[in-house]
Write a protein that holds these residues in place. Structure first.
Motif, short mmCIF file in Angstrom:
data_model
loop_
_atom_site.label_atom_id
_atom_site.label_comp_id
_atom_site.label_asym_id
_atom_site.label_seq_id
_atom_site.Cartn_x
_atom_site.Cartn_y
_atom_site.Cartn_z
N GLN A 70 -36.91 6.33 37.94
CA GLN A 70 -37.84 6.84 38.66
C GLN A 70 -38.30 7.25 37.19
N GLY A 71 -37.95 7.08 36.04
CA GLY A 71 -38.91 7.41 35.23
C GLY A 71 -40.16 6.92 35.23
N MET A 72 -40.61 5.69 35.66
CA MET A 72 -41.85 5.06 35.35
C MET A 72 -42.82 6.53 36.29
N PHE A 73 -42.71 6.45 37.04
CA PHE A 73 -43.26 7.10 37.54
C PHE A 73 -43.55 8.60 37.36
N PHE A 74 -42.54 9.17 36.56
CA PHE A 74 -42.75 10.46 35.75
C PHE A 74 -42.79 11.02 34.84
N LEU A 75 -42.61 9.11 33.91
CA LEU A 75 -43.86 9.43 32.90
C LEU A 75 -45.84 9.06 32.72
N ALA A 76 -45.62 8.47 33.97
CA ALA A 76 -47.71 8.55 34.38
C ALA A 76 -47.96 9.60 35.12
N GLU A 77 -46.90 10.34 35.50
CA GLU A 77 -47.66 11.90 35.68
C GLU A 77 -47.51 12.32 34.29
N ARG A 105 -49.43 1.58 34.64
CA ARG A 105 -49.69 2.18 33.26
C ARG A 105 -48.23 2.55 32.49
N GLY A 106 -47.76 3.39 33.65
CA GLY A 106 -45.84 4.17 33.18
C GLY A 106 -45.03 2.87 33.87
N VAL A 107 -45.08 1.62 34.39
CA VAL A 107 -43.93 0.21 34.26
C VAL A 107 -43.99 0.25 32.60
N LYS A 108 -45.19 -0.72 32.52
CA LYS A 108 -45.81 -1.10 30.92
C LYS A 108 -44.27 0.14 29.76
N ASP A 109 -45.09 1.87 30.51
CA ASP A 109 -44.67 2.20 29.46
C ASP A 109 -43.48 2.74 29.22
N ALA A 110 -43.06 2.77 30.34
CA ALA A 110 -41.06 2.77 30.91
C ALA A 110 -40.84 2.23 30.16
N MET A 111 -41.03 0.55 30.49
CA MET A 111 -40.28 -0.95 29.38
C MET A 111 -40.89 0.27 28.10
N ALA A 112 -41.51 -0.03 27.29
CA ALA A 112 -41.89 0.10 26.09
C ALA A 112 -40.89 1.17 25.15
N ASP A 113 -40.67 2.48 26.36
CA ASP A 113 -39.78 3.42 25.81
C ASP A 113 -38.71 3.55 27.38
N PRO A 114 -38.05 3.77 26.84
CA PRO A 114 -37.04 3.80 27.85
C PRO A 114 -36.26 4.99 28.13
N LYS A 115 -36.39 5.91 26.79
CA LYS A 115 -35.96 7.18 26.40
C LYS A 115 -36.75 7.86 26.99
N ALA A 116 -38.19 7.66 26.67
CA ALA A 116 -39.06 8.39 27.52
C ALA A 116 -38.91 8.37 28.82
N ALA A 117 -39.40 7.42 29.61
CA ALA A 117 -39.05 7.26 30.52
C ALA A 117 -38.00 8.37 31.79
N VAL A 118 -36.86 8.36 30.88
CA VAL A 118 -35.88 9.01 31.63
C VAL A 118 -35.47 10.55 31.23
N ALA A 119 -36.46 11.17 29.91
CA ALA A 119 -36.98 12.31 29.56
C ALA A 119 -37.63 12.81 30.70
N SER A 120 -38.57 12.33 31.05
CA SER A 120 -39.43 12.83 32.92
C SER A 120 -38.61 13.12 33.60
N VAL A 121 -37.45 12.18 33.50
CA VAL A 121 -36.70 12.54 35.49
C VAL A 121 -35.61 13.91 34.37
N ALA A 122 -35.55 14.25 33.38
CA ALA A 122 -34.90 15.02 33.11
C ALA A 122 -35.65 16.47 33.30
N LYS A 123 -36.67 16.30 33.42
CA LYS A 123 -37.71 17.39 33.47
C LYS A 123 -37.57 17.76 34.64
N ARG A 124 -37.15 16.96 36.03
CA ARG A 124 -37.50 17.43 37.33
C ARG A 124 -35.51 17.13 37.22
N GLU A 125 -34.73 16.65 37.15
CA GLU A 125 -33.65 17.45 37.05
C GLU A 125 -32.46 16.94 35.65
#
Length: 350
Positions: free
Chosen positions: A46-53, A250-270
């Motif tokens: 779900q990081g692709m949603f949160f990274l976009a946010e 845009r969030g999906v493409k960013d998440a694929m380019a930087d998975p760690k950033a995407a998961v870090a966005s999830v960690a902000k919520r959980e």
């Protein structure tokens, strides 16, 4: 005279500031609120949603988006239909069933993310259950709103398995793999990636200790989770739907380019998630759930109409639905970004 001139100047300055601030204030006030329910608890994919946010992509489209954790992919459809949410990340097969029964209330899918069938039944590796034909007389368990459980009648229909001789029990999702390993059930329903990584999270090596009976291996080449939108939002604010998909893309493409950033966005919520586990889950989601070969031709987000039509026929036949919805009732591609802007290769730069 100087005082009067100064007063006039101050008035002019104040008026100018109001005029300048006006569009900003108006734009802020005009942000469209969109309430979204996700498919499940906060996890790596779900990081692709949160990274976009987090990167402000929704705000740039004039949207004020809020996300809530879900309770199963099938559960997203009715709560979008009844107006509790504007959008959902839900199972398109549950949408087909809902649309067949209540076409006047049904939401519509506008962006397909999970384009490979992730539905499965997991059994222990030494289980005598090897195919659906081995299921009669056995006890299976799953969460009430699990997409695979809801599609079990379709699997039984296609494989000519007697569902009536299979005992079904509902369980809390976090107990699924434990109950399986403890022998309380003979098999459990779930998504391939969800089962594998939930098992890993409690110390089970899914590749060595579990066997997965995948629905896709038995003629069920179905789509799965998509962005679904309420009829009200589509009708009243179509530009907001377009803006949401543009930002999410845009969030999906960013998440694929930087998975760690995407998961870090999830960690902000959980904050309690295990980062390494969720990184691996995200990569597996791309491969197992989002990496259908058709993406190279039609791009992530779109659907193949013939394939979706076949899925609709499978659902109507297996569940004895009252009508066969048209493809256009289920999916509307008119809100998507153009193909040139959407991914045609799905992989993570790990």
């Amino acid at each position: 005279m100087i005082a009067r001139h100064a007063i006039r100047s101050l008035r002019s300055l104040a008026l100018g500031l109001l005029v300048t601030a006006g569009p900003v204030a108006a734009a802020h006030a005009a942000d469209t609120k969109i309430k979204v329910i996700l498919n499940w608890k906060y996890e790596g994919e779900q990081g692709m949603f949160f990274l976009a946010e987090d990167r402000g992509y929704f705000k740039q489209e004039g949207l004020d988006v809020s996300f809530d954790q879900g309770n199963g992919s099938g559960a997203a459809v009715p709560v979008v239909a009844n107006g509790a949410y504007d959008m959902g990340f839900g199972d398109i097969n549950a949408l087909i069933e809902y649309t067949a029964k209540k076409p006047e209330d049904a939401p519509v899918a506008v962006f397909s993310l999970y384009n490979r069938p992730p539905f499965a039944i997991a059994v222990k590796v030494d289980s005598p259950i090897k195919t659906p034909a081995d299921l009669p007389g056995k006890k299976l368990g799953g969460a009430a709103n699990d997409g695979a459980l809801k599609l079990f009648p379709a699997l039984c229909s296609i494989t000519k398995t007697d569902c009536g001789k299979v005992e079904i029990t509902n369980m809390q999702p976090n107990l699924r793999e434990q109950m399986l390993m403890q022998g309380q059930v003979d098999g459990v329903f779930g998504y391939v990636t969800t089962i594998r990584f939930a098992a890993r999270g409690i110390g089970i090596d899914a590749d060595k200790q579990l066997r997965l009976i995948r629905f896709g291996d038995y003629g069920m080449d179905l789509y799965s989770n998509a962005i679904i939108v309420s009829r009200k939002l589509v009708k009243e604010k179509p530009e907001a739907v377009k803006g949401f998909l543009k930002a999410l893309n845009r969030g999906v493409k960013d998440a694929m380019a930087d998975p760690k950033a995407a998961v870090a966005s999830v960690a902000k919520r959980e904050p309690l998630i295990k980062l390494d586990l969720e990184l691996a889950r995200f990569e597996a989601t791309l491969i197992d759930d989002m990496g259908h070969p058709e993406v190279a031709k039609i791009g992530l987000g779109d659907i193949d109409e013939a394939r979706l039509a076949k899925s609709i026929d499978i659902m109507v036949s297996a569940k004895d639905l009252p009508r066969t919805p048209a493809v256009k009732e289920i999916f509307d591609r008119s809100f998507m970004p153009p193909l040139a802007d959407r991914p045609t290769v799905v992989k993570a730069a790990m």
